[in-house]
Design an enzyme around this catalytic site. Structure first.
Site, PDB file in Angstrom:
ATOM      1  N   THR B 109       0.858  -1.186   0.000  1.00 37.22           N
ATOM      2  CA  THR B 109       0.000   0.000   0.000  1.00 37.22           C
ATOM      3  C   THR B 109       0.888   1.228   0.000  1.00 37.22           C
ATOM      4  O   THR B 109       1.547   1.525   0.990  1.00 37.22           O
ATOM      5  CB  THR B 109      -0.919   0.016   1.225  1.00 37.22           C
ATOM      6  OG1 THR B 109      -1.872  -1.030   1.084  1.00 37.22           O
ATOM      7  CG2 THR B 109      -1.671   1.349   1.328  1.00 37.22           C
ATOM      8  N   LYS B 184      -8.006   2.981  -3.560  1.00 30.17           N
ATOM      9  CA  LYS B 184      -7.936   2.740  -2.118  1.00 30.17           C
ATOM     10  C   LYS B 184      -8.353   3.988  -1.329  1.00 30.17           C
ATOM     11  O   LYS B 184      -9.055   3.895  -0.325  1.00 30.17           O
ATOM     12  CB  LYS B 184      -6.535   2.292  -1.683  1.00 30.17           C
ATOM     13  CG  LYS B 184      -6.320   0.805  -1.831  1.00 30.17           C
ATOM     14  CD  LYS B 184      -5.351   0.216  -0.799  1.00 30.17           C
ATOM     15  CE  LYS B 184      -5.964   0.013   0.560  1.00 30.17           C
ATOM     16  NZ  LYS B 184      -5.166  -0.840   1.460  1.00 30.17           N
ATOM     17  N   LYS B 252      -5.419   9.909   8.009  1.00 29.97           N
ATOM     18  CA  LYS B 252      -4.464  10.246   6.935  1.00 29.97           C
ATOM     19  C   LYS B 252      -5.114   9.985   5.567  1.00 29.97           C
ATOM     20  O   LYS B 252      -4.977  10.787   4.638  1.00 29.97           O
ATOM     21  CB  LYS B 252      -3.196   9.403   7.083  1.00 29.97           C
ATOM     22  CG  LYS B 252      -2.093   9.766   6.104  1.00 29.97           C
ATOM     23  CD  LYS B 252      -1.039   8.666   6.028  1.00 29.97           C
ATOM     24  CE  LYS B 252      -1.652   7.396   5.439  1.00 29.97           C
ATOM     25  NZ  LYS B 252      -0.765   6.233   5.407  1.00 29.97           N
TER      26      LYS B 252
END
Lengths: 306, 306, 306, 306
Positions: B109, B184, B252
């Protein structure tokens, strides 16, 4: 169902039903079909709507008061708060016919104040009361798969077990009168914010060069997978919103939920932001479209630039 | 798997795997077990972590470059963007070993810029690249039930079919490099707003005198029913948040998704409001708790009055 | 002021005044002092509060009805909507005494519905009506520097010129009855959002290592300079909020303004976000503090960590 | 100004000025006119722009390095961060010419990172540095009425007293390098939210049947009265937005201020909501209009219904 040995008559309770619209007719038919009641007495403002159920075994009465006098428990499924109030408190209404031992279960969707008013009138005559708004629309009503949000007299709630089983897949007892109305607001507030979140995701995907169908696939495969995203996704993709739950009603419920939060000093910033999006969509002409049309509030440039 | 008639050797491809943490080990094991590959070559920064898989049939190599030189397709599952960059571009990294015909599939990721940087380095050496971050954590990794969000070289995506089938329940090809990272962000933004909406509903129910368990029941029975509400509901009720996905990471991702919206002029008012709630929760000391702890941002009075 | 040649009596109008609280006493004294009226007749619920002004030349009456019967124009300055309704529509109230040719000017701060109700009652008896809420508190009332937001009968507004000049620095005629109440809501909504913006700036300055006094200096020197920032800045610095305008009233006005926006489909996202901050501050126990205490909603960590 | 008895030469310091755009020319002229400096050395990327000031007594140099070598204190007023970096760190830039005893005061509007970078380069050569962005545009620059937000070397700030007095009406020393840039962000964030609040008030007034001119009058008379509302009110009424401060720059500052809040865990819900409105307005095509055009984000229906 208990059979009296001497007379052969069953001691199964008698039930009444007020309001034979699309929902009411389906719900009442399930009461008839379940076989738990010795008699089902029906009333509707426009009497001819009773014919269908009478042909299936129901007995028609000429007023709410008459139904309540003949039935042990009477269920109401009226169109809106005004109709619910009129059937309950109007001439020859529930309050005129009710007396000690009788019970009224209002399954209409009404605000808390309306529910309290009907409860007080029934109690003043010695009757018992339960509010029992439902979650679910036509299809679950026909299939006996409604979710019933009951509040008020808990003993009465238990007596309604057979009836609720016939009409719904689940019934919950939530507390004192008013709790049913409040629960509907909370649930619809979550629904409104969740739809707002979904629309922003769909809009951002599109702007970011991603296929919305891919986003729908990913959402449908993970922990957020839910029937609403699956159902409304195509509506957003096509920007077509045939009304299942009109946006203006969703916005009204957001507003009432925010007012409830306000009265209780509960901050609700996500819902407040979502509500503004519903207002924008209303303002753009989508009041009568499905509430998924809140998507249009995220599509600022498309409409003004195209 | 194709057998060469003359030599009897299978033509099954050789694959490599970089990064044997909890996720990587589980994923690589599924590659080993599926039987589609003639050889599985592994590397990990701490070499001892390779032992387990070597015992099961894998072959250890001493650097990412060495893995890439030996394998047709190399998969990477590094802990974070820094580790991903180091394995790809550092000394004896992927870029040193890669050459025409070789392929690197980064399943870590990472942000879009990091992904672009690795893609460029691989392409500069004539190699092929696919970014393929996954949705799902330990359990789905073990069960081969991950969702794979791939982007980059579409032909390579097709060649990865057997590998992706071994590791995931579904793989999607989303477009050019960067699309996986963006997807994502969009998914996590929807998740963050949806959790914010859920928390407000739970808080309002509580303040309005409703049982939160009743709300969970109602939500679980209707169109909004989803695994996340079912999983996180008890955490909210108990106000205990053992970290599955830390709140600071969720915040975040909200921030990065909002920055993406900002760059694209896409209004995201619901996500912006939800982000402020995550910031409040962080500010209250819940950065390392599960992201469901955003519930604490709705619980203003309890903390200050108690 | 016209002098009747025969009698030597002036034809200056007679005025009445209902409600001698802090505001009302100051306003009525300015009517007395200006010399434009032949007689000033006063009434207060607690009669003893009339003594002071009677000593200065006013004449006391025993009921609102009596005042209205004796005066050409009667002004009302009651504490709240309930008191305003009682003085206007209660026993021996304005509506009982009013008749053709008489005028009632309600300067109390009331909601639009209350204002409409009083207007209708006065009109039903042939009287004329003006709503005229004021902007400004004790000091401007004493100095005759109020801002008067009038709406209703425009001819009556013009006849009030001398009286309004005595009590205020400026009077505006805004339209039909209700416009005065709406204007107050709009103004207070802007004030509430602006205070919210100011508090966020002060909080961010503090977190970013800047002196709040420097921010106040910079704001005071530029295009945003305004008396409110200058007045409330020190309150924020000291986190002390002696009530000038209680936070719960500001929050109520935000809520009513948002409800007005809702009824008109006017999106108001900034005000909606600010309203949530006021709710947070209320929830933290600042309902009776000055509305500047919305600053505490920005100070999440300080309270919970200390 | 001290006169050397022996030579008759003044000991007044020599100053330099880099960047003679509209702002820089006006500011430098005020340095020339004030008489406090023995020499004013100027440089501009396009050399011909120096002619005007040379005719008034300035001396032209061929590079920033040359200016710094000749002047005790050099002021910079470059167009943007790129130009500021190039003048400071490029070939023949400030860093090449600076040495112990020399000082550079960068008055350009740059981000904190750029400012830190220039500060470090100057310090590495033994020079002293002050960042000093200004608040105010062309008119205050001409009139010597700017507000100067200085940070860095405090002794240098004091030495700049005469120069700052010539250019501004007030200079503030805010702390270490970076504080000037942060203060500008905080101030512009408050400005952006305040403008958002103002626009919502104007929009609600209009929808509620009130004259916007009446609202402007009321706002102008009370505690919220400020030059910005007075200046921008007519722009909103006419929906014409000639750019004074472009909306895209205001939105960028909102974004950077929100990022600062994010980094510091400071919730800023009002600014976050206002930022979304600026994004909407940008999305509708108002990026280059004045930032007052955020008003168009409140005017949803007008555009879609007309």
């Amino acid at each position: 169902m208990v059979t009296d040995a001497a007379t052969g008559a069953t001691n199964a309770p008698t039930v009444g039903f007020l309001g034979l619209g699309i929902m009411g007719t389906a719900m009442c038919r399930n009461l008839l079909k379940c076989g738990a009641f010795s008699k089902v007495i029906v009333w509707n403002r426009t009497a001819s709507k009773c014919d269908e159920l009478v042909a299936e075994g129901a007995v028609a009465a000429s007023s709410p008061a008459e139904v309540v006098q003949q039935a042990d428990i009477t269920f109401g499924m009226l169109a809106d708060p005004e109709a619910a109030l009129k059937a309950a408190l109007g001439p020859a209404g529930v309050a005129e016919g009710v007396s000690a031992g009788k019970a009224y279960v209002d399954m209409s969707t009404v605000d808390e104040a309306t529910s309290q008013q009907i409860a007080a009138a029934v109690a003043a005559k010695g009757g018992r009361f339960l509010e029992a708004p439902v979650s679910g629309s036509k299809k679950p009503a026909i299939d006996g798969q409604l979710i019933i949000l009951a509040a008020g007299d808990e003993a009465l709630f238990k007596e309604c077990e057979a009836a609720f089983s016939a009409m719904g897949k689940r019934s919950l007892f939530l507390g004192a009168v008013g709790a049913g109305a409040r629960m509907k607001l909370v649930v619809n507030m979550v629904m409104g914010s969740m739809m707002g979140a979904f629309c922003e995701g769909m809009a951002l995907a599109d702007r970011a060069g991603l296929a919305q169908s891919d986003l729908l696939d990913v959402l449908g495969l993970g922990a957020m997978a839910n029937p609403m995203f699956a159902l409304k996704g195509p509506a957003l993709q096509q920007r077509q919103y045939p009304p299942a739950f009109p946006l203006k009603h969703q916005q009204k419920d957001m507003r009432l939920a925010l007012a409830l939060g306000d009265a209780l000093d509960q901050p609700l910033p996500v819902a407040a932001a979502a509500n503004e999006a519903y207002k924008q969509a209303k303002s753009k002409g989508y009041a009568d479209a499905d509430f998924a049309a809140v998507y249009e509030a995220t599509q600022i440039s498309n409409l003004s630039l195209n």
